[in-house]
Design a protein around this motif. Structure first.
Motif, PDB file in Angstrom:
ATOM      1  N   VAL A 123      -5.565   9.051  34.506  1.00 43.35           N
ATOM      2  CA  VAL A 123      -4.859   7.785  34.376  1.00 43.35           C
ATOM      3  C   VAL A 123      -3.377   8.081  34.581  1.00 43.35           C
ATOM      4  CG1 VAL A 123      -4.310   5.821  32.885  1.00 43.35           C
ATOM      5  CG2 VAL A 123      -6.556   6.914  32.697  1.00 43.35           C
ATOM      6  N   GLY A 124      -2.784   7.498  35.597  1.00 43.78           N
ATOM      7  CA  GLY A 124      -1.376   7.769  35.848  1.00 43.78           C
ATOM      8  C   GLY A 124      -0.899   7.071  37.104  1.00 43.78           C
ATOM      9  N   GLU A 125       0.384   7.112  37.325  1.00 43.84           N
ATOM     10  CA  GLU A 125       0.958   6.453  38.498  1.00 43.84           C
ATOM     11  C   GLU A 125       0.812   7.340  39.729  1.00 43.84           C
ATOM     12  OE1 GLU A 125       4.423   3.768  38.159  1.00 43.84           O
ATOM     13  OE2 GLU A 125       4.843   4.914  36.326  1.00 43.84           O
ATOM     14  N   ASN A 126       0.566   6.693  40.851  1.00 43.56           N
ATOM     15  CA  ASN A 126       0.539   7.348  42.163  1.00 43.56           C
ATOM     16  C   ASN A 126      -0.433   8.525  42.208  1.00 43.56           C
ATOM     17  OD1 ASN A 126       2.660   5.601  43.129  1.00 43.56           O
ATOM     18  ND2 ASN A 126       4.092   6.874  41.947  1.00 43.56           N
ATOM     19  N   LEU A 127      -1.618   8.327  41.666  1.00 39.19           N
ATOM     20  CA  LEU A 127      -2.633   9.373  41.742  1.00 39.19           C
ATOM     21  C   LEU A 127      -3.077   9.567  43.188  1.00 39.19           C
ATOM     22  CD1 LEU A 127      -4.977   8.459  38.731  1.00 39.19           C
ATOM     23  CD2 LEU A 127      -3.134  10.144  38.770  1.00 39.19           C
ATOM     24  N   ASP A 128      -3.390  10.819  43.532  1.00 35.09           N
ATOM     25  CA  ASP A 128      -3.937  11.087  44.854  1.00 35.09           C
ATOM     26  C   ASP A 128      -5.333  10.487  44.958  1.00 35.09           C
ATOM     27  OD1 ASP A 128      -1.691  12.526  45.634  1.00 35.09           O
ATOM     28  OD2 ASP A 128      -2.521  14.439  44.928  1.00 35.09           O
ATOM     29  N   THR A 129      -5.661   9.967  46.120  1.00 28.86           N
ATOM     30  CA  THR A 129      -6.981   9.391  46.348  1.00 28.86           C
ATOM     31  C   THR A 129      -7.898  10.451  46.930  1.00 28.86           C
ATOM     32  OG1 THR A 129      -6.018   7.216  46.782  1.00 28.86           O
ATOM     33  CG2 THR A 129      -8.275   7.585  47.529  1.00 28.86           C
ATOM     34  N   PRO A 130      -8.928  10.857  46.211  1.00 29.21           N
ATOM     35  CA  PRO A 130      -9.850  11.865  46.741  1.00 29.21           C
ATOM     36  C   PRO A 130     -10.546  11.366  48.000  1.00 29.21           C
ATOM     37  CG  PRO A 130     -10.166  11.541  44.380  1.00 29.21           C
ATOM     38  CD  PRO A 130      -9.288  10.426  44.850  1.00 29.21           C
ATOM     39  N   ALA A 131     -10.932  12.312  48.829  1.00 30.89           N
ATOM     40  CA  ALA A 131     -11.668  11.958  50.039  1.00 30.89           C
ATOM     41  C   ALA A 131     -12.964  11.247  49.664  1.00 30.89           C
ATOM     42  CB  ALA A 131     -11.972  13.216  50.848  1.00 30.89           C
ATOM     43  N   HIS A 132     -13.300  10.239  50.423  1.00 31.83           N
ATOM     44  CA  HIS A 132     -14.540   9.472  50.251  1.00 31.83           C
ATOM     45  C   HIS A 132     -14.577   8.642  48.968  1.00 31.83           C
ATOM     46  CE1 HIS A 132     -15.878  11.863  53.615  1.00 31.83           C
ATOM     47  NE2 HIS A 132     -15.824  12.983  52.898  1.00 31.83           N
ATOM     48  N   ALA A 133     -13.444   8.549  48.273  1.00 25.53           N
ATOM     49  CA  ALA A 133     -13.427   7.736  47.056  1.00 25.53           C
ATOM     50  C   ALA A 133     -13.446   6.252  47.399  1.00 25.53           C
ATOM     51  CB  ALA A 133     -12.192   8.056  46.220  1.00 25.53           C
ATOM     52  N   GLN A 134     -14.112   5.469  46.580  1.00 23.34           N
ATOM     53  CA  GLN A 134     -14.061   4.017  46.684  1.00 23.34           C
ATOM     54  C   GLN A 134     -12.745   3.552  46.075  1.00 23.34           C
ATOM     55  OE1 GLN A 134     -17.225   0.570  45.634  1.00 23.34           O
ATOM     56  NE2 GLN A 134     -16.652   1.848  43.927  1.00 23.34           N
TER      57      GLN A 134
END
Length: 469
Positions: A31-42
Motif C-alpha cells: 500500500v503506497g503511492e506510485n507503486l510499480d505495476t507488475p507485469a501481467h497485473a490487472q
C-alpha cells in the motif's frame, strides 16, 4: 493473480490517504503511492474514488428454514448480491432446532455454505440446554473457529431462550473466550400481545408492530445487559431498533460495561408507516422483528452510531417472496419474518449517513466493516486496507448514483424495502480475495469461491472462571 488498484484514496477506520493497493494471491502485499505495476497485473483505475475494506455484514440469514418455509436467497445468491453492494463477508447464523445437537446443525449450515461466492462465518444459536450443548460449545470454539453464540429472547414455543438458558450459556461463553449475542424482545409479552390482537380481530400486517412495541425490546435488552453484568461477560445486542434499547446500552457503557449494539440499515431509514398501507403485499413484505419504528427512533439510532454506542450496521438479510408472505395475510403471526438488504446496506448508510454529515468516510468504514472485524476477532485479516489483510476491497464512487429497485437487484425475493430510493455513493468495483467480482454493474460472482473465516477465541475475559472448560 495480481491486481493493482491505482490512484484512489484509501479510507480506513483511523485515516484516509492517497495510495495504490497491490494485491497478490488473495492478500494485500503493498500500500503506497506510485507503486510499480507488475507485469501481467490487472489494473483498476480508482482515480477520484475511495478504496475501502470490503463490507462485513454481521447479521444475515441465507437459506434459513423459518416459520415453515425457507428464505429465497441461498448462500450463493445472497453472498453474490452482497458482493454487488460492496459487502465481501457475511456473518450468518446456525440455528439448531430445540434438542438438536449444535454440532449437527453447524455441519448442516457449513454444507449449505459451500456454494457461497463471498467469505462467510457463523454465529451459532443456543436454543436449548444440557451437557451436550455445553460440550458442543467447547468443540465449536476450539475446533471450528466459532467465537460467538446467539440467543433469541423472542419466538415463544420455538427457539426462545429463558433466563436459565441465558445464564448458563453466557457463563459457558465466558469460559471459552466467546461473546454472547442477543435478539432482545420479551417473547412472552409478544405472545400475549399477539393473542390479544387476534381476539380483537386485528389480524393483518398492521398488527405486527402493535405486538412488538419498543417496551418489549427495551425490557429484554435491559435484562440481557443485567445478566451479562452479573456474569461479567460482554454482550452484543443485535438489530437495536428503538431509543429505549439504545438508552439501556448507553447507560451500561457509561458504567464501563462491555456492551455492543448493532443497527440495521432498514431501521435507519424506514418508518412504521409501511405497516398501515392498504396494500397487503407491501405491508407484509416489511414484516420483520423487531419491526420498523417511528421516525424519532431512527434519529436516536443515528445518534447511537455517531456517539459510538452502536458500533455496527447490518441487514438481518432474510428474504421471502410474496407467496411466502401471503400465508399470513389473515393472521399476522404466520407471516415469515424477514426483509432483504445485503446488496444495499453500504449505499444506504453512505447516502443517509455520509452525505448528510452524520458520518465521516472513516466512520463509515468503522460501522460497515472495521468494528465488526474487531468485535468478532477477524481484525486485521478483515476490516482494514493494510499489508497482510485479505484483498477484500470496494472501490467507491462518492458521486455515483443508483436507484434501488427489485427489478434490477441481484438478491432474490422479488421485493426491496428500499424500492425507489436514489442513493449517491455506490461501489464501482468489488474485489474478494483479490479477484474482481463486480465491475460497474456487472456481477462476476463465482459459486463456491467464498471461504469460511475461522474466528479465534478471545483471551479469557477478566472475571472468567478459571476452570478447565
Amino acid at each position: 493473480m495480481t491486481t493493482i488498484v491505482r490512484g484512489g484514496t484509501v479510507v480506513n477506520a483511523d485515516r484516509s490517504f492517497r495510495a495504490d493497493v497491490l494485491c497478490h494471491e488473495g492478500k494485500i502485499v503493498a500500500v503506497g503511492e506510485n507503486l510499480d505495476t507488475p507485469a501481467h497485473a490487472q489494473v483498476i483505475d480508482a482515480g477520484g474514488q475511495y478504496v475501502m475494506p470490503g463490507g462485513i455484514d454481521p447479521h444475515t440469514h441465507m437459506q434459513l428454514p423459518f416459520m415453515g418455509t425457507v428464505t429465497a436467497d441461498d448462500f450463493f445468491t445472497g453472498t453474490a448480491a452482497g458482493l454487488a453492494g460492496g459487502t465481501t463477508t457475511i456473518m450468518d447464523f446456525v440455528i439448531p432446532n430445540p434438542q438438536q445437537s449444535l454440532l449437527e446443525a453447524y455441519h448442516t449450515w457449513r454444507g449449505w455454505a459451500k456454494k457461497a461466492a463471498g467469505d462467510y462465518t457463523f454465529h451459532v444459536a443456543v436454543t436449548w440446554w444440557n451437557e451436550t450443548v455445553h460440550a458442543d460449545m467447547g468443540t465449536l470454539v476450539r475446533e471450528h473457529g466459532v467465537n460467538s453464540f446467539k440467543h433469541f429472547m423472542a419466538y415463544k414455543n420455538a427457539i426462545m431462550a429463558d433466563d436459565e438458558l441465558l445464564i448458563k450459556s453466557f457463563a459457558r461463553a465466558l469460559e471459552l473466550g466467546a461473546i454472547p449475542t442477543v435478539h432482545a424482545e420479551n417473547g412472552e409479552l409478544v405472545f400475549q400481545l399477539q393473542q390479544e390482537l387476534l381476539k380483537k380481530g386485528i389480524t393483518g400486517p398492521v398488527a405486527h408492530p402493535l405486538s412488538r412495541p419498543p417496551a418489549v425490546e427495551a425490557e429484554a435488552a435491559n435484562r440481557a445487559i443485567a445478566i451479562a453484568n452479573v456474569m461479567n461477560t460482554p454482550v452484543y445486542i443485535v438489530h437495536v431498533s428503538c431509543a429505549e434499547s439504545l438508552e439501556a446500552i448507553t447507560r451500561a457503557r457509561a458504567k464501563g460495561q462491555r456492551v455492543y449494539g448493532e443497527a440495521l440499515a432498514g431501521h435507519l431509514v424506514i418508518d412504521d408507516s409501511v405497516y398501515r398501507s392498504n396494500d397487503l403485499e407491501f405491508a407484509a413484505a416489511h414484516v420483520m422483528s423487531p419491526p420498523f419504528r417511528g421516525k424519532h427512533h431512527q434519529a436516536a439510532l443515528w445518534q447511537g452510531l455517531q456517539g459510538g454506542n452502536l458500533q455496527t450496521t447490518a441487514t438481518d438479510h432474510c428474504t421471502f417472496c410474496a407467496e411466502q408472505k401471503a400465508t399470513g395475510y389473515d393472521d399476522f403471526t404466520k407471516i415469515p419474518n424477514g426483509c432483504g438488504g445485503v446488496e444495499d446496506r453500504m449505499a444506504i448508510v453512505w447516502n443517509a449517513g455520509v452525505n448528510t454529515g452524520k458520518l465521516t468516510p472513516s466512520e463509515f468504514v468503522r460501522v460497515t466493516s472495521a468494528n465488526a472485524a474487531q468485535i468478532f476477532n477477524m481484525y486485521p485479516r478483515k476490516g482494514v486496507v493494510a499489508v497482510g489483510a485479505d484483498a477484500d476491497l470496494v472501490v467507491w464512487d462518492p458521486e455515483g448514483t443508483r436507484t434501488i429497485s427489485a427489478k434490477t437487484q441481484f438478491a432474490k425475493g422479488g421485493f426491496n424495502v428500499f424500492e425507489g430510493r436514489t442513493v449517491r455513493g455506490i461501489p464501482t468495483h468489488t474485489l474478494a480475495a483479490g479477484k474482481l467480482v463486480f465491475q460497474r454493474g456487472e456481477l462476476r460472482a463465482v459459486e463456491g469461491a467464498g471461504r469460511h473465516v475461522d474466528r479465534p477465541a478471545f483471551s479469557p475475559f477478566i472475571g472468567a472462571a478459571m476452570q478447565r472448560a
